[in-house]
Design an enzyme around this catalytic site. Structure first.
Site, PDB file in Angstrom:
ATOM      1  N   GLY A  48       0.842  -1.189   0.000  1.00 27.74           N
ATOM      2  CA  GLY A  48       0.000   0.000   0.000  1.00 27.74           C
ATOM      3  C   GLY A  48       0.876   1.236   0.000  1.00 27.74           C
ATOM      4  N   GLN A  53       2.659   9.894   1.789  1.00 32.58           N
ATOM      5  CA  GLN A  53       3.988   9.264   1.754  1.00 32.58           C
ATOM      6  C   GLN A  53       4.833   9.715   0.573  1.00 32.58           C
ATOM      7  OE1 GLN A  53       2.336   5.045   2.413  1.00 32.58           O
ATOM      8  NE2 GLN A  53       4.331   5.043   3.412  1.00 32.58           N
ATOM      9  N   CYS A 100       6.374  -0.048   7.475  1.00 27.71           N
ATOM     10  CA  CYS A 100       5.884   1.076   6.698  1.00 27.71           C
ATOM     11  C   CYS A 100       7.025   1.595   5.845  1.00 27.71           C
ATOM     12  CB  CYS A 100       5.388   2.170   7.641  1.00 27.71           C
ATOM     13  SG  CYS A 100       4.807   3.645   6.792  1.00 27.71           S
ATOM     14  N   LEU A 101       6.741   1.913   4.593  1.00 22.41           N
ATOM     15  CA  LEU A 101       7.778   2.433   3.692  1.00 22.41           C
ATOM     16  C   LEU A 101       8.304   3.792   4.174  1.00 22.41           C
ATOM     17  CD1 LEU A 101       6.136   1.517   0.264  1.00 22.41           C
ATOM     18  CD2 LEU A 101       8.033   0.331   1.403  1.00 22.41           C
ATOM     19  N   HIS A 142      -3.976   0.632   8.049  1.00 23.85           N
ATOM     20  CA  HIS A 142      -2.667   1.289   7.996  1.00 23.85           C
ATOM     21  C   HIS A 142      -2.691   2.459   7.004  1.00 23.85           C
ATOM     22  CE1 HIS A 142       1.914   0.994   7.990  1.00 23.85           C
ATOM     23  NE2 HIS A 142       1.667   1.786   6.960  1.00 23.85           N
ATOM     24  N   GLU A 143      -3.245   2.222   5.812  1.00 25.01           N
ATOM     25  CA  GLU A 143      -3.248   3.277   4.782  1.00 25.01           C
ATOM     26  C   GLU A 143      -4.178   4.427   5.156  1.00 25.01           C
ATOM     27  OE1 GLU A 143      -0.888   3.230   2.744  1.00 25.01           O
ATOM     28  OE2 GLU A 143      -0.381   1.143   3.187  1.00 25.01           O
ATOM     29  N   HIS A 146      -2.641   6.736   7.502  1.00 25.92           N
ATOM     30  CA  HIS A 146      -1.746   7.705   6.843  1.00 25.92           C
ATOM     31  C   HIS A 146      -2.519   8.963   6.425  1.00 25.92           C
ATOM     32  CE1 HIS A 146       2.226   6.007   6.464  1.00 25.92           C
ATOM     33  NE2 HIS A 146       1.782   4.875   5.971  1.00 25.92           N
TER      34      HIS A 146
HETATM   35 NI    NI Z   1       2.827   3.071   5.831  1.00 28.61          NI
END
Ligand code: NI
Length: 187
Positions: A48, A53, A100-101, A142-143, A146
């Site tokens: 995702g 991000q 998480c990226l 999670h997304e 964000h």
């Molecule tokens: Ni993330």
């Protein structure tokens, strides 16, 4: 073309994202953004990617999970887009590792609802309703976090926080409940 993924500490990750209008969604800019986010997510690789991000405080995220793991409630999820999502969580909680990226190189156990219902718009601006469970429900939570300026580190069981390398080294084969007890994490 790949977009740059911002890391924790960048204020955009803590900024509530703004909703997109029907005109915004139909615009060439947003359609191009969706393509670039898909490419960037696949390259990372990730399951995702939310617009904050890549530095844009917009209520838009892309999701795709090609993975499938027996006995972990994880099944493939085809590529799709969620815009302006509203989420409703089920009552049951499940503990599992996530990363998480934008917190590159680390993972932690995060309690999440096992099921979630999401009302959103898709890439064409059409209303969609998603009923998700297991790993997919976790990705959605999670997304959507964000988009509200929340990172998993706000919700994690802090004593489980570790480098991805150490999680891969020490965690496999240990049931999550035993791991939490061993680390002194209370229920
Ligand atoms: Ni993330």
């Amino acid at each position: 073309m790949l977009l740059k993924i911002v890391q924790t500490g960048d204020p955009v990750l803590r900024t509530p994202a703004r909703p997109l209008s029907t005109e915004d969604i139909a615009s060439a800019e947003v359609q191009r953004l969706i393509e670039l986010m898909r490419e960037t997510m696949r390259d990372a690789p990730g399951v995702g990617l939310a617009a904050p991000q890549i530095g844009l405080p917009l209520q838009l995220a892309v999701i795709e999970d090609v993975g499938e793991v027996e006995a972990t409630d994880r099944r493939p999820v085809p590529f799709h887009v969620i815009i302006n999502p509203q989420i409703t969580l089920g009552d049951e909680r499940v503990d599992f590792f996530e990363g998480c990226l934008s917190v590159d190189g680390y993972q932690a156990v995060v309690p999440r609802a096992r099921t979630a219902r999401v009302a959103a718009r898709d890439h064409r601006g059409e209303a969609i309703n998603i009923d998700a469970s297991g790993w997919y429900a976790r990705i959605l939570q999670h997304e959507i976090d964000h988009l509200n300026g929340t990172l998993y580190i706000d919700r994690m069981r802090t004593r489980t926080f570790g480098t991805s390398r150490n999680v891969a080294r020490y965690v496999p084969g240990i049931p999550i409940a035993d791991l939490l007890a061993g680390l002194g994490e209370k229920d």
